[in-house]
Design an enzyme around this catalytic site. Structure first.
Site, PDB file in Angstrom:
ATOM      1  NE  ARG A 159      -4.029  -7.790  -6.598  1.00  0.00           N
ATOM      2  CZ  ARG A 159      -3.370  -7.059  -5.685  1.00  0.00           C
ATOM      3  NH1 ARG A 159      -3.901  -5.989  -5.161  1.00  0.00           N
ATOM      4  NH2 ARG A 159      -2.165  -7.408  -5.316  1.00  0.00           N
ATOM      5  NE  ARG A 180     -10.832  -8.505   2.834  1.00  0.00           N
ATOM      6  CZ  ARG A 180     -10.102  -7.411   2.541  1.00  0.00           C
ATOM      7  NH1 ARG A 180      -8.994  -7.170   3.172  1.00  0.00           N
ATOM      8  NH2 ARG A 180     -10.495  -6.554   1.619  1.00  0.00           N
ATOM      9  CG  ASP A 196      -2.680  -3.604  -1.914  1.00  0.00           C
ATOM     10  OD1 ASP A 196      -2.360  -4.443  -2.763  1.00  0.00           O
ATOM     11  OD2 ASP A 196      -2.759  -3.847  -0.690  1.00  0.00           O
ATOM     12  CB  ALA A 239     -12.129  -3.203  -0.012  1.00  0.00           C
ATOM     13  CB  THR A 248     -13.485 -11.486  -8.111  1.00  0.00           C
ATOM     14  OG1 THR A 248     -14.773 -11.586  -7.484  1.00  0.00           O
ATOM     15  CG2 THR A 248     -13.457 -12.420  -9.305  1.00  0.00           C
ATOM     16  CG  HIS A 249     -12.827 -13.902  -2.820  1.00  0.00           C
ATOM     17  ND1 HIS A 249     -12.871 -12.611  -2.375  1.00  0.00           N
ATOM     18  CD2 HIS A 249     -11.572 -14.345  -2.592  1.00  0.00           C
ATOM     19  CE1 HIS A 249     -11.692 -12.280  -1.883  1.00  0.00           C
ATOM     20  NE2 HIS A 249     -10.895 -13.293  -2.015  1.00  0.00           N
ATOM     21  CE  LYS A 294      -4.237  -1.541   2.243  1.00  0.00           C
ATOM     22  NZ  LYS A 294      -4.310  -2.609   1.295  1.00  0.00           N
TER      23      LYS A 294
HETATM   24  P1  FDA Z   1     -18.257 -10.259  -3.559  1.00  0.00           P
HETATM   25  O1  FDA Z   1     -18.021  -9.330  -2.436  1.00  0.00           O
HETATM   26  O2  FDA Z   1     -19.421 -10.001  -4.455  1.00  0.00           O
HETATM   27  O3  FDA Z   1     -18.343 -11.717  -2.986  1.00  0.00           O
HETATM   28  C1  FDA Z   1     -18.606 -12.852  -3.790  1.00  0.00           C
HETATM   29  C2  FDA Z   1     -18.538 -14.097  -2.929  1.00  0.00           C
HETATM   30  O4  FDA Z   1     -17.191 -14.288  -2.489  1.00  0.00           O
HETATM   31  C3  FDA Z   1     -19.347 -13.993  -1.638  1.00  0.00           C
HETATM   32  O5  FDA Z   1     -20.664 -14.401  -1.847  1.00  0.00           O
HETATM   33  C4  FDA Z   1     -18.586 -14.916  -0.735  1.00  0.00           C
HETATM   34  O6  FDA Z   1     -18.899 -16.255  -1.009  1.00  0.00           O
HETATM   35  C5  FDA Z   1     -17.153 -14.690  -1.128  1.00  0.00           C
HETATM   36  N1  FDA Z   1     -16.529 -13.614  -0.329  1.00  0.00           N
HETATM   37  C6  FDA Z   1     -16.165 -12.392  -0.744  1.00  0.00           C
HETATM   38  N2  FDA Z   1     -15.581 -11.692   0.244  1.00  0.00           N
HETATM   39  C7  FDA Z   1     -15.589 -12.493   1.322  1.00  0.00           C
HETATM   40  C8  FDA Z   1     -15.130 -12.346   2.652  1.00  0.00           C
HETATM   41  N3  FDA Z   1     -14.545 -11.242   3.079  1.00  0.00           N
HETATM   42  N4  FDA Z   1     -15.296 -13.396   3.498  1.00  0.00           N
HETATM   43  C9  FDA Z   1     -15.885 -14.547   3.086  1.00  0.00           C
HETATM   44  N5  FDA Z   1     -16.324 -14.741   1.832  1.00  0.00           N
HETATM   45  C10 FDA Z   1     -16.194 -13.734   0.962  1.00  0.00           C
HETATM   46  N6  FDA Z   1      -9.748  -3.973  -2.669  1.00  0.00           N
HETATM   47  C11 FDA Z   1      -9.291  -2.702  -2.809  1.00  0.00           C
HETATM   48  O7  FDA Z   1     -10.069  -1.759  -2.704  1.00  0.00           O
HETATM   49  N7  FDA Z   1      -7.961  -2.487  -3.068  1.00  0.00           N
HETATM   50  C12 FDA Z   1      -7.074  -3.503  -3.234  1.00  0.00           C
HETATM   51  O8  FDA Z   1      -5.889  -3.256  -3.480  1.00  0.00           O
HETATM   52  C13 FDA Z   1      -7.565  -4.833  -3.137  1.00  0.00           C
HETATM   53  N8  FDA Z   1      -6.721  -5.913  -3.302  1.00  0.00           N
HETATM   54  C14 FDA Z   1      -7.267  -7.169  -3.411  1.00  0.00           C
HETATM   55  C15 FDA Z   1      -6.477  -8.238  -3.820  1.00  0.00           C
HETATM   56  C16 FDA Z   1      -7.045  -9.489  -4.045  1.00  0.00           C
HETATM   57  C17 FDA Z   1      -6.188 -10.628  -4.516  1.00  0.00           C
HETATM   58  C18 FDA Z   1      -8.438  -9.667  -3.814  1.00  0.00           C
HETATM   59  C19 FDA Z   1      -9.096 -11.009  -4.069  1.00  0.00           C
HETATM   60  C20 FDA Z   1      -9.212  -8.642  -3.366  1.00  0.00           C
HETATM   61  C21 FDA Z   1      -8.652  -7.385  -3.140  1.00  0.00           C
HETATM   62  N9  FDA Z   1      -9.437  -6.309  -2.718  1.00  0.00           N
HETATM   63  C22 FDA Z   1      -8.925  -5.038  -2.830  1.00  0.00           C
HETATM   64  C23 FDA Z   1     -10.777  -6.543  -2.145  1.00  0.00           C
HETATM   65  C24 FDA Z   1     -11.879  -6.394  -3.182  1.00  0.00           C
HETATM   66  O9  FDA Z   1     -12.017  -5.042  -3.556  1.00  0.00           O
HETATM   67  C25 FDA Z   1     -13.241  -6.869  -2.655  1.00  0.00           C
HETATM   68  O10 FDA Z   1     -13.612  -6.090  -1.558  1.00  0.00           O
HETATM   69  C26 FDA Z   1     -13.254  -8.329  -2.231  1.00  0.00           C
HETATM   70  O11 FDA Z   1     -12.526  -9.126  -3.120  1.00  0.00           O
HETATM   71  C27 FDA Z   1     -14.704  -8.856  -2.158  1.00  0.00           C
HETATM   72  O12 FDA Z   1     -15.304  -8.820  -3.411  1.00  0.00           O
HETATM   73  P2  FDA Z   1     -15.468 -10.128  -4.354  1.00  0.00           P
HETATM   74  O13 FDA Z   1     -14.965  -9.773  -5.687  1.00  0.00           O
HETATM   75  O14 FDA Z   1     -14.779 -11.267  -3.750  1.00  0.00           O
HETATM   76  O15 FDA Z   1     -17.022 -10.346  -4.535  1.00  0.00           O
END
Ligand code: FDA
Length: 308
Positions: A181, A292, A131, A186, A228-229, A98
């Site tokens: 990436r 998170r 980040d 978040a 993304t997850h 960061k």
């Molecule tokens: P979404 O939030 O829609 O979740 C989809 C599904 O994934 C959920 O239904 C659940 O099953 C699972 N899931 C997601 N988050 C979870 C959690 N915390 N606990 C349990 N299950 C969860 N953000 C940012 O602003 N700056 C950054 O530099 C980064 N860097 C970064 C690196 C990497 C490798 C990842 C994967 C993520 C980030 N993020 C980030 C965070 C990102 O912005 C985002 O907040 C999270 O990835 C959650 O969003 P999803 O895309 O996972 O989808």
């Protein structure tokens, strides 16, 4: 944005909570779901196990918005040491930093000098990821990123699909052949600058992913990391990749956080996709942990369960 998410994100910036919450054992226990431990040794152990299962890893040392230049120097030294430890352990682990942890709030020049030390020490084959933090840092972060990328091949940056501006930012970075990436984002942002509905964020994420994986991007030398997850998005992107005859390897990489969607992370690697796990460690985990929780308010149940 749900009220719950908004409240949790406000809590992540609360200094009183930040000082007190980590003292409670049930909070510490809940954090352990997302971290292998607080030390570099914990992170190295986890990375060794993941690499043996065919997954890549990225380390991030938790911290942000540090107060003085001496602390920024300490953080830089810490990462320099970590890069040595990674090399000694024969791991392919990269790092993600960061900029406010390297001194961006104090002086962008100082921050840039610290970043350059890390990029040079990492060596050309190992990308130093930057980040993306809250929206007030996006311009500065991209300025420093552009400057670094013009000078070095091994630096990548994170872009957030919830921001309206990201489409333009992405296009403007293409000529640099960047490593990007893509994440959803978040932080707590206003509706004037960011999508709030999950459906809108997801659609923008998918559209941006297609640009990241487009022929033009590949020609420009873009390294695309899908951060993304979200299983639905992962599936859509895989299908799009395959219907456009892109191989599993090389063009695309999935990145997820340690402890989240572990089965999916493993399944991707077993199917031959590049699957990378970002491992966070360190003792300054409170704001990061709260983000998170905000991503999945159901995670607060985990904290509750640990109380009882
Ligand atoms: P979404 O939030 O829609 O979740 C989809 C599904 O994934 C959920 O239904 C659940 O099953 C699972 N899931 C997601 N988050 C979870 C959690 N915390 N606990 C349990 N299950 C969860 N953000 C940012 O602003 N700056 C950054 O530099 C980064 N860097 C970064 C690196 C990497 C490798 C990842 C994967 C993520 C980030 N993020 C980030 C965070 C990102 O912005 C985002 O907040 C999270 O990835 C959650 O969003 P999803 O895309 O996972 O989808």
């Amino acid at each position: 944005m749900s009220v719950m998410r908004s409240v949790i994100l406000a809590g992540s910036q609360n200094a009183w909570l930040r000082r007190r919450a980590p003292r409670f054992w049930f909070v510490r226990k809940s954090v352990s779901r997302f971290m292998p431990g607080e030390t570099v040794d914990d992170a190295l152990k986890a990375a060794t196990a993941l690499e043996s299962k065919g997954m890549g890893t990225v380390f991030t040392y938790l911290g942000e918005n540090i107060a003085d230049a001496a602390e920024a120097a300490q953080v830089t030294d810490h990462y320099l040491n970590v890069l040595d430890r990674i090399r000694e352990s024969h791991l392919k682990t990269e790092i993600s930093v960061k900029l406010t942890h390297l001194g961006l709030d104090l002086d962008p020049e100082l921050c840039y000098a610290n970043l350059v030390k890390l990029i040079e020490h990492a060596g050309a084959a190992s990308v130093v990821w930057i980040d993306m933090e809250a929206s007030n840092y996006v311009d500065l972060t991209l300025d420093l990123y552009r400057r670094a990328r013009r000078a070095y091949p091994n630096v990548g940056v994170c872009l957030q699909a919830y921001l309206y501006r990201t489409e333009k930012d992405l296009e403007s970075l293409f000529p640099l052949g960047p490593a990007i990436r893509l994440v959803k984002g978040a932080y707590r942002e206003s509706p004037e600058i960011a999508f709030h509905k999950k459906k809108d964020i997801d659609e923008n994420y998918f559209a941006l992913s297609k640009r990241l994986l487009s022929e033009e991007a590949r020609h420009a030398g873009v390294r695309a990391a899908i951060g993304t997850h979200d299983p639905r998005l992962v599936r859509r992107i895989q299908e799009w990749t395959q219907s456009n005859n892109l191989g599993k390897n090389g063009a695309i990489e999935f990145q997820m956080l340690y402890g989240i969607q572990r089965t999916l992370q493993m399944q991707l690697a077993q199917e031959g996709w590049k699957s990378t796990v970002l491992i966070a460690y360190g003792d300054f985990w409170f704001p990061w942990f709260m983000r998170r929780l905000a991503e999945r308010p159901a995670n607060t149940l985990l904290v509750m369960r640990n109380i009882f």
